[in-house]
Design a protein around this motif. Sequence first.
Motif, PDB file in Angstrom:
ATOM      1  N   PRO A 228     118.335  44.366  64.168  1.00 38.34           N
ATOM      2  CA  PRO A 228     117.917  44.443  65.576  1.00 38.34           C
ATOM      3  C   PRO A 228     116.501  43.920  65.818  1.00 38.34           C
ATOM      4  O   PRO A 228     116.238  43.294  66.850  1.00 38.34           O
ATOM      5  CB  PRO A 228     118.009  45.938  65.889  1.00 38.34           C
ATOM      6  CG  PRO A 228     119.027  46.459  64.934  1.00 38.34           C
ATOM      7  CD  PRO A 228     118.821  45.660  63.678  1.00 38.34           C
ATOM      8  N   ALA A 229     115.581  44.166  64.884  1.00 37.61           N
ATOM      9  CA  ALA A 229     114.196  43.716  65.064  1.00 37.61           C
ATOM     10  C   ALA A 229     114.129  42.192  65.125  1.00 37.61           C
ATOM     11  O   ALA A 229     113.428  41.623  65.965  1.00 37.61           O
ATOM     12  CB  ALA A 229     113.319  44.243  63.931  1.00 37.61           C
ATOM     13  N   ILE A 230     114.872  41.525  64.252  1.00 39.90           N
ATOM     14  CA  ILE A 230     114.898  40.059  64.263  1.00 39.90           C
ATOM     15  C   ILE A 230     115.533  39.557  65.544  1.00 39.90           C
ATOM     16  O   ILE A 230     115.064  38.596  66.168  1.00 39.90           O
ATOM     17  CB  ILE A 230     115.660  39.523  63.033  1.00 39.90           C
ATOM     18  CG1 ILE A 230     114.878  39.821  61.753  1.00 39.90           C
ATOM     19  CG2 ILE A 230     115.925  38.020  63.166  1.00 39.90           C
ATOM     20  CD1 ILE A 230     115.591  39.435  60.480  1.00 39.90           C
ATOM     21  N   ALA A 231     116.601  40.221  65.990  1.00 40.54           N
ATOM     22  CA  ALA A 231     117.284  39.821  67.227  1.00 40.54           C
ATOM     23  C   ALA A 231     116.352  39.948  68.432  1.00 40.54           C
ATOM     24  O   ALA A 231     116.282  39.042  69.274  1.00 40.54           O
ATOM     25  CB  ALA A 231     118.534  40.669  67.427  1.00 40.54           C
ATOM     26  N   LEU A 232     115.637  41.061  68.495  1.00 40.01           N
ATOM     27  CA  LEU A 232     114.696  41.254  69.599  1.00 40.01           C
ATOM     28  C   LEU A 232     113.600  40.194  69.582  1.00 40.01           C
ATOM     29  O   LEU A 232     113.212  39.666  70.631  1.00 40.01           O
ATOM     30  CB  LEU A 232     114.071  42.651  69.511  1.00 40.01           C
ATOM     31  CG  LEU A 232     114.972  43.827  69.896  1.00 40.01           C
ATOM     32  CD1 LEU A 232     114.355  45.151  69.447  1.00 40.01           C
ATOM     33  CD2 LEU A 232     115.225  43.852  71.399  1.00 40.01           C
ATOM     34  N   ARG A 233     113.111  39.859  68.399  1.00 32.49           N
ATOM     35  CA  ARG A 233     112.055  38.853  68.286  1.00 32.49           C
ATOM     36  C   ARG A 233     112.566  37.474  68.705  1.00 32.49           C
ATOM     37  O   ARG A 233     111.865  36.726  69.396  1.00 32.49           O
ATOM     38  CB  ARG A 233     111.524  38.804  66.843  1.00 32.49           C
ATOM     39  CG  ARG A 233     110.424  37.773  66.640  1.00 32.49           C
ATOM     40  CD  ARG A 233     109.817  37.860  65.253  1.00 32.49           C
ATOM     41  NE  ARG A 233     110.811  37.727  64.205  1.00 32.49           N
ATOM     42  CZ  ARG A 233     111.346  36.553  63.815  1.00 32.49           C
ATOM     43  NH1 ARG A 233     110.974  35.435  64.409  1.00 32.49           N
ATOM     44  NH2 ARG A 233     112.225  36.511  62.840  1.00 32.49           N
ATOM     45  N   ILE A 234     113.799  37.142  68.325  1.00 32.74           N
ATOM     46  CA  ILE A 234     114.361  35.841  68.699  1.00 32.74           C
ATOM     47  C   ILE A 234     114.589  35.756  70.209  1.00 32.74           C
ATOM     48  O   ILE A 234     114.376  34.708  70.832  1.00 32.74           O
ATOM     49  CB  ILE A 234     115.671  35.587  67.921  1.00 32.74           C
ATOM     50  CG1 ILE A 234     115.334  35.296  66.456  1.00 32.74           C
ATOM     51  CG2 ILE A 234     116.478  34.446  68.536  1.00 32.74           C
ATOM     52  CD1 ILE A 234     116.521  35.153  65.545  1.00 32.74           C
TER      53      ILE A 234
END
Length: 277
Positions: A228-234
């Motif tokens: 989720p953290a990577i998804a939010l950053r993207i």
Amino acid sequence: MMRQTARSKNTILLSIPLFFLAACSANKYAATNKIYKNQAKEFGKTLTEMPPLNQNIETLPPDQQSFIGSVNFGIRKPNFIILHHTAQTSTELTVKAFTLKKTQTSAHYVVGRDGKVVQMVNDYLRANHAGVAKWGNEYDLNSCSLGIELDNNGDEPYSDAQINSLLALLTTLKKKYNIPASNIIGHSDIAPKRKIDPNKFPWKQLADKGFGLWYDDVLQIPPVEFDPAIALRIIGYDVSNLPAAIIAFKRHFVQTDISPVLSLQDKMILFNLYKKY
């Protein structure tokens, strides 16, 4: 004949206060309009200086640099639209705040509850509406965005007249500046640690018209390796404070629950949007 003349005189007398009221209303911001015009004129002088003032390369000697004007250039254009709520009780209060130097805040447009739109800064100029913010790799959102303030205290429904005028305004701005749908976002999206606006906003209604993105009706469970953290950053969120980023994401896309914890449904929504972005 005498009665008709008297009636005409009365009509004229009654119209005089109305005329003065209209004139006073039109001239209410004459002083700040003059300041705006003078500041814009000074910016114009800066742009036309030959060579540009104070734009020398300090680490090079004067005989090693010069200025030759190119014929291939244009005005910088906005690439984002940031929506806000005013946290005020009237358009008038917001307009007044934006005409006071001490507030140091402004926006390009204010959309009233009644649907009336007030433009306060030229689209090509930088308004002070985003503050300390980040979206993707952009850190200075003021310099690349248009700010739209919605007259709303932050805890009330947005009127149909207001939303209809906002949609009309967005239609014009998106087309004029070729702004991607994904770049129409909220203040809380770009400043999750300190802002909540526009709160309780009908984002899906805008997305259905092509302004902003929304998730699909049919969702799938994300794979085990989904982060989720990577998804939010993207998507664009500043994840330096992950709980704040999660809250901002849920404030925009979930709204029924804005806790800093992602449920399975929340993760499904995030996964769907991550693929869109």
